[in-house]
Design an enzyme around this catalytic site. Structure first.
Site, PDB file in Angstrom:
ATOM      1  N   GLU A  39       0.820  -1.217   0.000  1.00 40.63           N
ATOM      2  CA  GLU A  39       0.000   0.000   0.000  1.00 40.63           C
ATOM      3  C   GLU A  39       0.856   1.272   0.000  1.00 40.63           C
ATOM      4  OE1 GLU A  39      -3.570   2.233   2.541  1.00 40.63           O
ATOM      5  OE2 GLU A  39      -2.777   0.322   3.239  1.00 40.63           O
ATOM      6  N   LYS A  86      -2.359  -2.107  -3.205  1.00 41.62           N
ATOM      7  CA  LYS A  86      -3.438  -1.267  -2.673  1.00 41.62           C
ATOM      8  C   LYS A  86      -3.056   0.199  -2.860  1.00 41.62           C
ATOM      9  CE  LYS A  86      -6.329  -0.304   1.363  1.00 41.62           C
ATOM     10  NZ  LYS A  86      -6.849  -0.785   2.666  1.00 41.62           N
TER      11      LYS A  86
END
Length: 369
Positions: A195, A237
Site C-alpha cells: 500500500e 493497494k
C-alpha cells in the site's frame, strides 16, 4: 559454451509449495465481484470513530463492533477478506466465539495489519517512513498460526509541487520498505498487500497526481523485483488518481477512471493478480462510483476491486450507535454498501445506494490509522 545453469545474481526463490499457496490465496482475495473489508483501525483511530457516536473506546465495545461486522450473514458474497488489527485477530465475542471464526463461517479470509506506524524521514520536510520491519518475520509466523493468510503495510506520500514532494528520497524509502515487508511476509506464507498511499491532501490537479502515482508505482515494482517478491502472490493497494482535496477544479468520475487505468497500465505488471483500491477519504458513494468508472474501461489484465475501510463502515457506525437494538439495521447497511462495491467491480453500479448520507465526505487531512 554457456550452460543452462540458473542466473546466480538473483534473490532466492520461494519453495514451490509456498509459492503455490500464496498465489492461490491472492487469487481468492480478488475473486470476481468481491473485495476486502479494511477493519484494521488502531485503538487510537477507532476511538475517533467511537467519539463521533459518543460511545466509550473499551475492549468490549471494540469487540462488539467487530462482531457486528464479521457476524453479518451473507457478507461473504461480496467480501473476500478482512484486514484486522492485532487485537482483533485474537479476540472473542460475548458468546466466546473467536472473531476469526465468524469470518471463516462466511468464507472470508482473515488478514492482519503488520506495520507499526509512521515516523519522519531524516533530512526531509516531515516526509514519512513506515516502521515495523524489526521482528516482522517472527510476528508473521504467529499471525499465520492464528489464522491470518495475508498482511497489509501502509506507506504514505504527500504531493506538494512547491516543496518538491514527494522527494526521490521518500519514494526510495517507501519503495524499499514495502518490498522488504513483502518479501518477509511471503517467506512466512502471508500474501502481502502493498500500500503506497499518496494522500489527497493538497491543491494539485489530477494530471499531477497521475504523474506522481506513475513515478511511485514504477519505483515500488522495481523494488519488489529487486527483493525477489513473487508478484503472483501479492496484491497492490494504491490510491485512485484524483485531484487534491483542495483543488479548485472539480474532477469528473470519468477522468478518475481514465487516469487511474492509464497509470496502472504503464506501471503494474500483468503477473499481479489484482489491485485493491483504498478509498482515501472519498465518500462512500464516490468510492463506489469511481471504482465503477475504472472498471467500465476494461477488460484489464488484473482484477480491479476495493479494500475499503471508512467507505464501507461510516454509515454502519452511524446506524449502530453502540446499541444492540441497532445491530440488525447496521448489518443491512453494511450489506448494501458491500453489494454496491461488488457491482462496481463489474462496472454495473448505477449509484444511489445508501441515500444522501452515503455522499458525505470522509476526508481527513494527514490521515493516520
Amino acid at each position: 559454451m554457456v550452460g543452462c545453469a540458473e542466473y546466480k545474481n538473483a534473490p532466492m526463490k520461494l519453495p514451490k509449495e509456498v509459492a503455490q499457496e500464496l498465489a492461490e490465496t491472492a487469487k481468492k482475495l480478488v475473486a470476481a465481484g468481491k473485495g476486502i473489508l479494511a477493519a484494521d483501525e488502531s485503538t487510537q483511530t477507532i476511538k475517533k470513530r467511537f467519539d463521533n457516536i459518543k460511545i466509550e473506546n473499551t475492549v468490549e465495545n471494540r469487540a462488539s463492533y467487530r462482531d457486528l461486522l464479521f457476524g453479518t450473514k451473507g457478507l461473504g458474497k461480496f467480501i473476500s477478506g478482512a484486514i484486522l488489527f492485532e487485537e482483533t485477530l485474537f479476540q472473542k465475542n460475548e458468546a466466546g466465539v473467536p472473531l476469526v471464526n465468524l469470518l471463516h463461517d462466511e468464507g472470508i479470509i482473515p488478514g492482519i495489519k503488520v506495520d507499526k506506524g509512521l515516523v519522519s524521514i531524516p533530512c526531509t520536510d516531515d516526509e514519512k517512513s513506515t516502521q515495523g520491519l524489526d521482528g516482522l518475520a517472527e510476528r508473521c509466523k504467529e499471525y499465520y498460526k492464528a489464522g491470518a493468510r495475508f498482511a497489509k503495510w501502509r506507506a504514505v506520500l504527500v504531493i506538494d509541487p512547491a516543496k518538491g514532494k514527494p522527494t526521490d528520497l521518500s519514494i526510495q524509502e517507501v519503495s524499499w520498505g514495502l518490498a522488504r515487508y513483502a518479501s518477509i511476509c511471503q517467506q512466512n506464507k502471508l500474501v502481502p498487500i502493498v500500500e503506497p498511499e499518496i494522500l489527497a491532501d493538497g491543491a494539485h490537479t489530477i494530471e499531477v497526481c497521475a504523474t506522481v502515482t506513475q513515478k511511485v508505482l514504477a519505483s515500488v515494482f522495481k523494488a519488489l523485483h529487486d527483493n525477489g517478491v513473487l508478484l503472483e502472490g501479492a496484491l497492490l493497494k494504491p490510491n485512485m488518481v484524483t485531484a487534491g482535496y483542495d483543488c479548485t477544479e472539480k474532477t469528473k468520475t470519468d477522468d478518475i477512471g481514465f487516469f487511474t487505468v492509464r497509470t496502472l497500465r504503464r506501471t503494474v505488471p500483468p503477473a499481479l493478480p489484482g489491485v485493491v483500491f483504498l478509498s482515501g477519504g472519498q465518500s462512500e458513494e464516490d468510492a463506489s462510483i469511481n471504482l465503477n468508472s475504472i472498471n467500465v474501461l476494461g477488460p484489464h489484465p488484473w482484477a480491479l476491486t476495493f479494500s475499503y475501510g471508512r467507505a464501507l463502515q461510516a454509515s454502519v457506525l452511524n446506524t449502530w450507535q453502540g446499541k444492540k437494538e441497532n445491530v440488525a439495521k447496521a448489518r443491512a447497511v453494511l450489506l448494501q454498501r458491500a453489494e454496491a462495491n461488488s457491482l462496481a467491480t463489474y462496472g454495473k453500479y448505477k449509484g444511489g445506494a445508501g441515500g444522501s448520507t452515503a455522499g458525505a465526505s470522509l476526508y481527513e487531512k494527514k490521515y493516520v490509522y
